[in-house]
Write a protein that holds these residues in place. Structure first.
Motif, PDB file in Angstrom:
ATOM      1  N   LEU A  97      -3.841 -26.066 -19.919  1.00  0.00           N
ATOM      2  CA  LEU A  97      -3.859 -25.603 -18.533  1.00  0.00           C
ATOM      3  C   LEU A  97      -4.964 -24.565 -18.309  1.00  0.00           C
ATOM      4  O   LEU A  97      -5.690 -24.618 -17.309  1.00  0.00           O
ATOM      5  N   THR A  98      -5.107 -23.651 -19.252  1.00  0.00           N
ATOM      6  CA  THR A  98      -6.121 -22.601 -19.107  1.00  0.00           C
ATOM      7  C   THR A  98      -7.530 -23.177 -19.176  1.00  0.00           C
ATOM      8  O   THR A  98      -8.412 -22.794 -18.391  1.00  0.00           O
ATOM      9  N   GLY A  99      -7.732 -24.125 -20.098  1.00  0.00           N
ATOM     10  CA  GLY A  99      -9.043 -24.764 -20.180  1.00  0.00           C
ATOM     11  C   GLY A  99      -9.390 -25.510 -18.897  1.00  0.00           C
ATOM     12  O   GLY A  99     -10.521 -25.437 -18.404  1.00  0.00           O
ATOM     13  N   GLY A 100      -8.399 -26.227 -18.349  1.00  0.00           N
ATOM     14  CA  GLY A 100      -8.631 -26.931 -17.083  1.00  0.00           C
ATOM     15  C   GLY A 100      -8.902 -25.960 -15.948  1.00  0.00           C
ATOM     16  O   GLY A 100      -9.733 -26.223 -15.068  1.00  0.00           O
ATOM     17  N   GLN A 155      -3.147 -24.198 -12.070  1.00  0.00           N
ATOM     18  CA  GLN A 155      -3.072 -24.388 -13.521  1.00  0.00           C
ATOM     19  C   GLN A 155      -3.026 -23.050 -14.254  1.00  0.00           C
ATOM     20  O   GLN A 155      -2.233 -22.862 -15.189  1.00  0.00           O
ATOM     21  N   LEU A 156      -3.872 -22.130 -13.827  1.00  0.00           N
ATOM     22  CA  LEU A 156      -3.917 -20.828 -14.492  1.00  0.00           C
ATOM     23  C   LEU A 156      -2.616 -20.066 -14.277  1.00  0.00           C
ATOM     24  O   LEU A 156      -2.115 -19.391 -15.192  1.00  0.00           O
ATOM     25  N   SER A 213      -1.913  -9.740 -17.964  1.00  0.00           N
ATOM     26  CA  SER A 213      -3.224  -9.332 -17.439  1.00  0.00           C
ATOM     27  C   SER A 213      -3.797 -10.393 -16.503  1.00  0.00           C
ATOM     28  O   SER A 213      -4.382 -10.081 -15.461  1.00  0.00           O
ATOM     29  N   VAL A 214      -3.609 -11.658 -16.889  1.00  0.00           N
ATOM     30  CA  VAL A 214      -4.078 -12.759 -16.032  1.00  0.00           C
ATOM     31  C   VAL A 214      -3.349 -12.737 -14.697  1.00  0.00           C
ATOM     32  O   VAL A 214      -3.969 -12.837 -13.626  1.00  0.00           O
ATOM     33  N   LEU A 215      -2.038 -12.611 -14.737  1.00  0.00           N
ATOM     34  CA  LEU A 215      -1.248 -12.621 -13.503  1.00  0.00           C
ATOM     35  C   LEU A 215      -1.561 -11.410 -12.623  1.00  0.00           C
ATOM     36  O   LEU A 215      -1.639 -11.525 -11.397  1.00  0.00           O
ATOM     37  N   THR A 216      -1.766 -10.256 -13.233  1.00  0.00           N
ATOM     38  CA  THR A 216      -2.114  -9.050 -12.477  1.00  0.00           C
ATOM     39  C   THR A 216      -3.472  -9.201 -11.816  1.00  0.00           C
ATOM     40  O   THR A 216      -3.671  -8.828 -10.650  1.00  0.00           O
ATOM     41  N   THR A 217      -4.412  -9.767 -12.571  1.00  0.00           N
ATOM     42  CA  THR A 217      -5.755  -9.991 -12.021  1.00  0.00           C
ATOM     43  C   THR A 217      -5.716 -10.989 -10.873  1.00  0.00           C
ATOM     44  O   THR A 217      -6.354 -10.787  -9.830  1.00  0.00           O
TER      45      THR A 217
END
Length: 338
Positions: free
Chosen positions: A256-259, A225-226, A116-120
């Motif tokens: 990585l996600t937090g950063g 990072q994301l 979902s993150v990559l698609t977004t």
């Protein structure tokens, strides 16, 4: 005393001359009614004509900047929206990863979240306005971000080749080496397989003496990072690995996600400041244009009622001249004698 003779032809010619003058005046009056400015600026202003022409040029220039600022505002609004949606989906993945770290969670859940993150990201960061990619820096004609969800993309091929060297099951040592190599491949060498954007962003003139950064490049550190966090989750979470390797993977993805979230929030703040600067610049431009227009009206403006009244009067004169000319042309000696 000698009698004065007046021919019908002489009267007709005089009326034609008068009608021609009235028609010329009517053309000027029509122009004044339409533009609400004097028809002949040079005749009206004399030596001050240059000042009036200069005002026209300044007004046009300011209006052009305001028009450009409209497009800038649209781009900044779209940028803010894209960053906001990406940050929200990243926060959702962070929650999923935290749950995964603290307890049992089926690999399909974080993998779906990572997809979902990559698609977004693919949708948001490859968005266009008026045919230009808004996250491509100055390379607005080039699609900036690779689609990792596409097995044929360079980013996915390079990642899969790197992951193919992992043992089965994956142990902590292999995971440590892989994560270091993945960071080099994705974050450090981002422009090799992931991005075609430029680091240089768009600088826009938002006022006569003011410019602002009005775009964001997909090369920002938080976006990298994301992308890595989502890629390692999607690419590895359902692989067979020992508990230490799984913990290392999860902790790295969380870090990585937090950063990335922190970075995206900071970028959103910068975009917000740019939006505010453009809005304030537009307010100043509007004030300047209004002032220049009022000055121009004082110099060459006409009273709309007076100009309309004069046009109506001239039109009546022309119509009367047509009527009289037609009647005079009908006069003849034979008709008089009869």
């Amino acid at each position: 005393m000698k009698a004065m003779s007046v021919s019908s032809n002489a009267v007709s010619q005089a009326l034609r001359l008068q009608m021609a003058r009235a028609q010329a005046e009517m053309i000027r009056a029509e122009k004044e009614v339409t533009t609400l400015q004097v028809a002949d600026r040079g005749l009206h202003l004399g030596m001050r004509t240059g000042h009036s022409v200069s005002l026209d040029r300044d007004i046009a220039r300011l209006d052009n900047i305001k028009s450009t600022n409209g497009m800038v505002t649209t781009r900044l609004d779209a940028t803010q929206n894209a960053l906001g949606e990406t940050r929200e989906i990243a926060q959702q993945m962070l929650g999923t990863l935290t749950t995964m770290l603290n307890g049992a969670l089926e690999p399909a859940v974080p993998r779906t979240q990572g997809m979902s993150v990559l698609t977004t990201m693919n949708a948001m960061f490859n968005a266009t306005i008026d045919g230009g990619y808004i996250f491509a820096g100055t390379n607005t004609d080039v699609r900036p971000l690779a689609d990792f969800t596409d097995p044929g993309s360079d980013a996915r091929i390079a990642f899969d080749a790197l992951a193919a060297g992992l043992p089965d099951p994956i142990d902590a040592a292999a995971m440590t080496a892989f994560l270091a190599a993945a960071e080099t491949q994705i974050i450090d060498n981002w422009n090799v397989n992931w991005s075609q954007a430029s680091d240089e962003t768009i600088q826009s003139r938002i006022a006569l003496n003011e410019t602002a950064k009005t775009s964001v490049s997909v090369n920002e550190g938080g976006i990298r990072q994301l992308a890595m966090a989502a890629a390692i989750v999607v690419g590895l979470v359902d692989r067979d690995m020992d508990p230490d390797a799984k913990r290392m993977l999860t902790e790295k993805a969380i870090s990585l996600t937090g950063g990335a979230i922190e970075s995206l929030t900071s970028i959103q703040s910068e975009v917000g400041l740019a939006q505010n600067r453009v809005s304030q610049a537009n307010d100043r431009l509007t004030t300047q244009v209004d002032l220049f227009k009022r000055t121009q009206i004082d110099m060459v403006g006409v009273d709309p009622f007076e100009a309309s009244t004069r046009l109506t009067s001239l039109l009546a004169q022309v119509e009367t001249s047509y009527t009289l000319t037609a009647r005079i042309q009908q006069l003849s000696l034979l008709r008089f004698m009869s």
